[in-house]
Every structure is written in structure tokens, then in C-alpha cells.
Design an enzyme around this catalytic site. Sequence first.
Site, mmCIF file in Angstrom:
data_model
loop_
_atom_site.group_PDB
_atom_site.id
_atom_site.type_symbol
_atom_site.label_atom_id
_atom_site.label_comp_id
_atom_site.label_asym_id
_atom_site.label_seq_id
_atom_site.Cartn_x
_atom_site.Cartn_y
_atom_site.Cartn_z
ATOM 1 N N ASP A 30 0.841 -1.188 0.000
ATOM 2 C CA ASP A 30 0.000 0.000 0.000
ATOM 3 C C ASP A 30 0.887 1.252 0.000
ATOM 4 O OD1 ASP A 30 -3.213 0.553 1.032
ATOM 5 O OD2 ASP A 30 -1.780 2.210 1.126
ATOM 6 N N ASN A 87 -12.891 -3.159 2.764
ATOM 7 C CA ASN A 87 -13.810 -2.032 2.861
ATOM 8 C C ASN A 87 -14.748 -2.100 1.663
ATOM 9 O OD1 ASN A 87 -12.521 -0.964 5.182
ATOM 10 N ND2 ASN A 87 -10.944 -0.031 3.901
ATOM 11 N N GLN A 94 -14.268 2.683 1.633
ATOM 12 C CA GLN A 94 -13.644 2.262 0.377
ATOM 13 C C GLN A 94 -13.386 3.483 -0.496
ATOM 14 O OE1 GLN A 94 -15.874 -0.564 -2.002
ATOM 15 N NE2 GLN A 94 -14.176 -0.857 -3.449
ATOM 16 N N SER A 95 -12.140 3.675 -0.881
ATOM 17 C CA SER A 95 -11.784 4.843 -1.687
ATOM 18 C C SER A 95 -11.463 4.482 -3.137
ATOM 19 C CB SER A 95 -10.599 5.586 -1.056
ATOM 20 O OG SER A 95 -9.472 4.750 -0.991
ATOM 21 N N VAL A 96 -11.124 3.234 -3.392
ATOM 22 C CA VAL A 96 -10.821 2.800 -4.765
ATOM 23 C C VAL A 96 -11.869 1.755 -5.163
ATOM 24 C CG1 VAL A 96 -9.131 1.743 -6.304
ATOM 25 C CG2 VAL A 96 -8.344 3.211 -4.429
ATOM 26 N N HIS A 100 -10.472 -5.050 -3.292
ATOM 27 C CA HIS A 100 -9.124 -5.350 -2.786
ATOM 28 C C HIS A 100 -9.211 -5.756 -1.327
ATOM 29 C CE1 HIS A 100 -9.973 -1.054 -2.371
ATOM 30 N NE2 HIS A 100 -9.246 -1.066 -1.258
ATOM 31 N N HIS A 102 -7.075 -5.794 2.241
ATOM 32 C CA HIS A 102 -5.927 -5.239 2.960
ATOM 33 C C HIS A 102 -5.372 -6.337 3.873
ATOM 34 C CE1 HIS A 102 -6.872 -0.836 2.278
ATOM 35 N NE2 HIS A 102 -8.073 -1.348 2.090
#
Length: 114
Positions: A30, A87, A94-96, A100, A102
Site C-alpha cells: 500500500d 472495505n 472504500q476509496s478505490v 481489494h 488489505h
Amino acid sequence: MAQTVFGRIVAGEIPADKLLENDDLIAIRDVNPQAPVHVLIIPKKPLIGISDASVSDNELLGKLLGAARDLAASLGLSTEGYRIVINNGASAGQSVPHLHLHLLGGRDFLWPPG
Ligand code: DGP
């Protein structure tokens, strides 16, 4: 679907510190680590989030989890413990919008999460 930053990393258009790549997924460090070890496990299939995965994606979801488990072991996290986070959606942070996992380790974590 518009290409996300992870789609561009999968396509090789943006560099990343890659730990693993196979036909189904990549694992990268990350860019903004929240723990001493912070790895993202990203399917090459551009699912927006786990909510968008269907039964036909269950094998892929298993591969993502298995990769997280194997990376945790190879990075020496299995003894002390680690956390795997997904997320999903805005309220979860969740930003993207490309699914995915983590993988976080190397420190103690609080519960409940913030
Ligand atoms: P989330 O909030 O669950 O959507 O997590 C997105 C994560 O992606 C966040 O921890 C930061 C990371 N990230 C965003 N852009 C990049 C990038 O270009 N490269 C890498 N390696 N990580 C990124």
C-alpha cells in the site's frame, strides 16, 4: 467501467511494489501504509467491491483469501497475528472502486475498528 488506479496498476500503466502476481491477482504494498506491513491483494477482474461479486466469483474470492494467508506466512506475520480487511462502499471507507483485500500486520490492532 472507467479504469481505476488498481486497474491501471494491473495493466502495468502505474508502477507498484509488487509482492506477487499470477493469472488471477496481484499483491502490492500500500502506498499509504497503516501498519508496518500493509499489502493489498487485488483481483485482475475489475469487480467494484465484494458486493459486486457473484457465486461464479467464489473461487476467485477464495484465491484472494488464500493469497492473503500465504503472504502473511511468508512475511512472518502468522505467529503474532494479522488482520485482513475489505472495505465495501463509502460508509466503510472504500476509496478505490476495485475490490481489494488489505493485509495488515506488524503491530497490535484495536477492536472494534474505527
Ligand atoms: P480503500 O480505502 O479500502 O479503498 O483502500 C485503498 C488503498 O489503496 C489505500 O490504503 C491507499 C491505497 N492506494 C491508493 N492509490 C494507490 C496507488 O496508486 N498505489 C498503491 N500501492 N496503493 C494505493
